[in-house]
Design a protein around this motif. Structure first.
Motif, short mmCIF file in Angstrom:
data_model
loop_
_atom_site.label_atom_id
_atom_site.label_comp_id
_atom_site.label_asym_id
_atom_site.label_seq_id
_atom_site.Cartn_x
_atom_site.Cartn_y
_atom_site.Cartn_z
N GLU A 42 4.75 -5.65 17.34
CA GLU A 42 5.80 -6.34 18.03
C GLU A 42 7.10 -5.88 16.89
O GLU A 42 6.63 -5.80 16.04
CB GLU A 42 5.68 -7.71 18.14
CG GLU A 42 4.74 -8.17 19.29
CD GLU A 42 4.41 -9.58 19.42
OE1 GLU A 42 5.29 -10.39 18.72
OE2 GLU A 42 3.65 -10.00 20.21
N TYR A 43 8.25 -6.16 17.68
CA TYR A 43 9.29 -6.03 16.61
C TYR A 43 9.83 -7.36 16.41
O TYR A 43 10.29 -7.93 17.46
CB TYR A 43 10.26 -4.93 16.94
CG TYR A 43 9.94 -3.69 16.80
CD1 TYR A 43 10.19 -2.76 15.60
CD2 TYR A 43 9.02 -2.99 17.57
CE1 TYR A 43 9.73 -1.68 15.41
CE2 TYR A 43 8.67 -1.65 17.44
CZ TYR A 43 8.90 -1.13 16.41
OH TYR A 43 8.42 0.14 16.01
N ARG A 44 10.20 -7.96 15.37
CA ARG A 44 10.79 -9.32 14.83
C ARG A 44 11.97 -8.79 14.04
O ARG A 44 11.52 -8.47 12.85
CB ARG A 44 9.89 -9.97 14.32
CG ARG A 44 8.63 -10.37 15.15
CD ARG A 44 7.78 -11.58 14.77
NE ARG A 44 6.65 -11.74 15.78
CZ ARG A 44 5.56 -12.33 15.56
NH1 ARG A 44 5.24 -12.86 14.17
NH2 ARG A 44 4.71 -12.64 16.40
N GLY A 46 14.14 -6.60 14.00
CA GLY A 46 14.16 -5.42 13.74
C GLY A 46 13.06 -4.91 12.97
O GLY A 46 13.11 -3.44 12.76
N GLN A 47 12.14 -5.38 12.23
CA GLN A 47 11.09 -5.02 11.96
C GLN A 47 9.69 -4.91 12.58
O GLN A 47 9.38 -5.78 13.31
CB GLN A 47 10.75 -5.95 10.46
CG GLN A 47 11.88 -5.96 9.73
CD GLN A 47 12.28 -4.34 9.00
OE1 GLN A 47 11.14 -3.92 8.54
NE2 GLN A 47 13.26 -4.22 8.93
N PRO A 48 8.83 -3.84 12.50
CA PRO A 48 7.47 -3.80 13.03
C PRO A 48 6.56 -4.87 12.64
O PRO A 48 6.21 -4.62 11.22
CB PRO A 48 7.18 -2.28 12.98
CG PRO A 48 7.71 -1.96 12.01
CD PRO A 48 8.98 -2.62 11.59
N VAL A 49 5.80 -5.66 13.43
CA VAL A 49 4.95 -6.48 12.92
C VAL A 49 3.57 -6.11 13.69
O VAL A 49 3.57 -6.00 14.78
CB VAL A 49 5.25 -7.99 12.49
CG1 VAL A 49 6.25 -8.21 11.78
CG2 VAL A 49 5.49 -8.55 14.20
N ILE A 50 2.31 -6.44 12.96
CA ILE A 50 1.22 -6.22 13.67
C ILE A 50 0.57 -7.79 14.06
O ILE A 50 0.39 -8.65 13.24
CB ILE A 50 0.11 -5.36 12.92
CG1 ILE A 50 0.49 -4.15 12.97
CG2 ILE A 50 -1.47 -5.55 13.83
CD1 ILE A 50 -0.32 -3.22 11.92
N VAL A 51 0.50 -7.99 15.31
CA VAL A 51 0.15 -9.42 15.77
C VAL A 51 -1.34 -9.33 16.29
O VAL A 51 -1.68 -8.22 16.84
CB VAL A 51 0.76 -9.74 16.99
CG1 VAL A 51 0.53 -11.26 17.49
CG2 VAL A 51 2.42 -9.56 16.74
N VAL A 52 -2.32 -10.00 15.60
CA VAL A 52 -3.63 -9.93 16.00
C VAL A 52 -3.65 -11.39 16.58
O VAL A 52 -3.70 -12.53 16.36
CB VAL A 52 -4.51 -10.19 14.51
CG1 VAL A 52 -5.81 -10.02 14.71
CG2 VAL A 52 -4.10 -9.19 13.48
#
Length: 91
Positions: A42-44, A46-52
């Protein structure tokens, strides 16, 4: 009657134990498939994050693959946040 405790000496002292706070790696052959967390990007802000979601475990390394199927990058899991940088890769 006052609304404070007259003999109060402040909050209780914190107890810090020298135990490790880093997660210990577990060999992949000891992890059941249903215990592996599902990951999504996901992008939060403007930064990509991996959501587990779900599961108990995540891989220690992640490989990014280009649309052509070639390996673009490999990322290692860290419990300490780092500054985000972007690197170019070839398709």
């Amino acid at each position: 009657m006052p609304e404070y405790t007259p003999n109060a000496k402040g909050p209780a002292p914190a107890r810090i134990t020298p135990e490790t706070t880093e997660p210990a790696p577990i060999p992949a052959d000891q992890v059941k498939p249903e215990d592996i967390g599902k990951m999504a990007i996901e992008y939060r802000d403007g930064q990509p994050v991996i959501v587990v979601s779900g599961g108990k475990y995540i891989p220690e390394t992640l490989t990014a693959v280009a649309a052509s199927g070639s390996e673009a990058a490999t990322y290692a899991v860290s419990t300490k946040p780092k500054t985000m940088t972007y690197l170019p890769y070839k398709y």
